[in-house]
Design a protein around this motif. Structure first.
Motif, mmCIF file in Angstrom:
data_model
loop_
_atom_site.group_PDB
_atom_site.id
_atom_site.type_symbol
_atom_site.label_atom_id
_atom_site.label_comp_id
_atom_site.label_asym_id
_atom_site.label_seq_id
_atom_site.Cartn_x
_atom_site.Cartn_y
_atom_site.Cartn_z
ATOM 1 N N LEU A 55 0.718 -1.277 0.024
ATOM 2 C CA LEU A 55 -0.010 -0.259 0.138
ATOM 3 C C LEU A 55 0.973 1.204 -0.122
ATOM 4 O O LEU A 55 0.702 2.068 -0.744
ATOM 5 N N VAL A 56 1.758 1.339 1.025
ATOM 6 C CA VAL A 56 2.716 2.525 1.031
ATOM 7 C C VAL A 56 3.508 2.758 -0.174
ATOM 8 O O VAL A 56 3.464 3.878 -0.654
ATOM 9 N N LEU A 57 3.924 1.639 -0.584
ATOM 10 C CA LEU A 57 5.009 1.822 -1.657
ATOM 11 C C LEU A 57 4.565 1.807 -3.278
ATOM 12 O O LEU A 57 4.921 2.271 -3.921
ATOM 13 N N ARG A 58 3.444 1.129 -3.234
ATOM 14 C CA ARG A 58 2.849 0.740 -4.599
ATOM 15 C C ARG A 58 1.346 1.261 -4.679
ATOM 16 O O ARG A 58 0.700 1.119 -6.011
ATOM 17 N N GLY A 59 0.664 1.617 -3.439
ATOM 18 C CA GLY A 59 -0.869 1.692 -3.814
ATOM 19 C C GLY A 59 -1.001 3.015 -4.549
ATOM 20 O O GLY A 59 -0.340 3.993 -4.747
ATOM 21 N N LYS A 60 -2.428 3.097 -4.935
ATOM 22 C CA LYS A 60 -2.749 4.058 -5.687
ATOM 23 C C LYS A 60 -3.083 5.096 -4.855
ATOM 24 O O LYS A 60 -3.385 4.980 -3.653
ATOM 25 N N ILE A 61 -3.129 6.632 -5.333
ATOM 26 C CA ILE A 61 -3.264 7.561 -4.611
ATOM 27 C C ILE A 61 -4.759 7.594 -3.673
ATOM 28 O O ILE A 61 -4.712 7.929 -2.399
ATOM 29 N N GLU A 62 -5.571 7.039 -4.040
ATOM 30 C CA GLU A 62 -6.885 6.919 -3.357
ATOM 31 C C GLU A 62 -6.767 5.955 -2.253
ATOM 32 O O GLU A 62 -7.249 6.367 -1.183
ATOM 33 N N GLN A 63 -6.166 4.851 -2.434
ATOM 34 C CA GLN A 63 -5.818 3.843 -1.287
ATOM 35 C C GLN A 63 -4.919 4.391 -0.447
ATOM 36 O O GLN A 63 -5.248 4.568 0.840
ATOM 37 N N LYS A 64 -4.033 5.279 -0.735
ATOM 38 C CA LYS A 64 -3.200 5.854 0.363
ATOM 39 C C LYS A 64 -3.940 6.717 0.976
ATOM 40 O O LYS A 64 -3.857 6.992 2.438
ATOM 41 N N LEU A 65 -4.450 7.713 0.224
ATOM 42 C CA LEU A 65 -5.230 8.751 1.287
ATOM 43 C C LEU A 65 -6.164 8.224 2.181
ATOM 44 O O LEU A 65 -6.445 8.798 3.061
ATOM 45 N N ARG A 66 -6.916 7.053 1.787
ATOM 46 C CA ARG A 66 -7.705 6.495 2.765
ATOM 47 C C ARG A 66 -7.082 5.852 3.899
ATOM 48 O O ARG A 66 -7.637 5.945 4.935
ATOM 49 N N LYS A 68 -5.871 15.690 -2.765
ATOM 50 C CA LYS A 68 -5.649 15.682 -4.340
ATOM 51 C C LYS A 68 -5.583 16.973 -4.850
ATOM 52 O O LYS A 68 -4.816 17.119 -5.792
ATOM 53 N N LYS A 69 -6.094 17.977 -4.480
ATOM 54 C CA LYS A 69 -6.042 19.381 -5.094
ATOM 55 C C LYS A 69 -4.963 20.125 -4.489
ATOM 56 O O LYS A 69 -4.624 20.995 -5.174
ATOM 57 N N ASP A 70 -4.203 19.619 -3.397
ATOM 58 C CA ASP A 70 -3.372 20.680 -2.574
ATOM 59 C C ASP A 70 -1.999 19.949 -2.712
ATOM 60 O O ASP A 70 -1.753 18.752 -1.871
ATOM 61 N N ASP A 71 -1.115 20.334 -3.585
ATOM 62 C CA ASP A 71 0.152 19.819 -3.709
ATOM 63 C C ASP A 71 1.037 19.994 -2.251
ATOM 64 O O ASP A 71 1.698 18.864 -2.123
ATOM 65 N N GLU A 72 1.210 20.873 -1.579
ATOM 66 C CA GLU A 72 1.636 20.999 -0.190
ATOM 67 C C GLU A 72 1.135 20.125 0.818
ATOM 68 O O GLU A 72 2.096 19.448 1.203
ATOM 69 N N LEU A 73 -0.073 19.711 0.723
ATOM 70 C CA LEU A 73 -0.577 18.880 1.780
ATOM 71 C C LEU A 73 -0.280 17.194 1.219
ATOM 72 O O LEU A 73 0.259 16.553 2.004
ATOM 73 N N MET A 74 -0.261 17.187 0.121
ATOM 74 C CA MET A 74 0.018 15.842 -0.761
ATOM 75 C C MET A 74 1.690 15.693 -0.152
ATOM 76 O O MET A 74 2.301 14.616 0.029
ATOM 77 N N GLU A 75 2.521 16.637 -0.407
ATOM 78 C CA GLU A 75 3.987 16.396 -0.014
ATOM 79 C C GLU A 75 4.055 16.041 1.505
ATOM 80 O O GLU A 75 5.045 15.059 1.790
ATOM 81 N N VAL A 76 3.430 16.649 2.507
ATOM 82 C CA VAL A 76 3.645 16.396 3.978
ATOM 83 C C VAL A 76 2.961 14.851 4.220
ATOM 84 O O VAL A 76 3.639 14.175 4.822
ATOM 85 N N LEU A 77 1.987 14.518 3.179
ATOM 86 C CA LEU A 77 1.459 13.010 3.642
ATOM 87 C C LEU A 77 2.236 12.225 3.114
ATOM 88 O O LEU A 77 2.643 11.236 3.754
ATOM 89 N N THR A 78 3.038 12.460 1.761
ATOM 90 C CA THR A 78 3.944 11.577 1.341
ATOM 91 C C THR A 78 4.960 11.561 2.118
ATOM 92 O O THR A 78 5.663 10.096 2.605
ATOM 93 N N LYS A 79 5.560 12.314 2.649
ATOM 94 C CA LYS A 79 6.901 12.352 3.671
ATOM 95 C C LYS A 79 6.496 11.768 5.117
ATOM 96 O O LYS A 79 7.236 11.165 5.411
#
Length: 188
Positions: free
Chosen positions: A80-91, A158-169
């Motif tokens: 999930l963490v390494l290969r999951g689709k963005i929707e799966q990761k966000l959930r 999905k609409k906020d790149d800054e939030l996605m960066e923090v979530l990813t990190k």
């Protein structure tokens, strides 16, 4: 074409074998305890907020809630963490961030997670954890109720790149992948 499919299957089989070998070398019982989980990720002497975040992460990986992470749960989590689709990761992130399990993330929950993530990863941001929390809620708390529903969280992230960066990190497990790759090079 059949060869192409076969090589993909072989790669997945080889990779799974490497993960299994590493998992058993770190956890001979085949069940990872929370203490072993911390050791596996190199986490020692954690302050209470960091420890709480790691405990929460462990609990979300422990899918059958037996207090252990077995190999299948481990593989599912890494996949999930390494290969999951963005929707799966966000959930999954939402579940991790909703610390009281009420189906919403309030400002305090979000703030606590952001602080823990920053202290664990060393990730620096131009805004303080409190200011970043306020910014996120201003941007994605559509109804202004001070809580993020799953829908608000998914759409907003999905609409906020800054939030996605923090979530990813917040779940950067690249060092684990590097460990597997290094073990693979030495065993081949």
């Amino acid at each position: 074409m059949g060869n192409s499919d076969s090589s993909v299957d072989d790669l997945c089989t080889v990779e799974t074998h490497i993960w299994y070998k590493k998992f058993l070398s770190e956890c001979p019982s085949g069940q990872l305890t929370q203490h072993e989980f911390k050791q596996f990720f190199g986490l020692r002497d954690l302050c209470p907020e960091r420890n709480e975040h790691i405990q929460r992460m462990f609990n979300t990986f422990d899918m059958n809630k037996d207090g252990y992470i077995d190999f299948m749960e481990f593989v599912a989590a890494l996949s999930l963490v390494l290969r999951g689709k963005i929707e799966q990761k966000l959930r999954w992130y939402f579940k991790l961030y909703d610390t009281d399990g009420n189906g919403c993330i309030d400002k305090q929950e979000f703030y606590n997670i952001i602080r823990a993530v920053r202290s664990l990863s060393g990730y620096e941001h131009k805004l303080s954890a409190r200011d970043f929390t306020e910014l996120v809620f201003r941007r994605i708390d559509v109804n202004g109720d001070g809580e993020l529903s799953l829908e608000e969280f998914l759409e907003g992230a999905k609409k906020d790149d800054e939030l996605m960066e923090v979530l990813t990190k917040s779940l950067d497990l690249s060092h684990i992948v590097d460990t597997f790759k290094n073990d693979r090079r030495h065993s081949v």
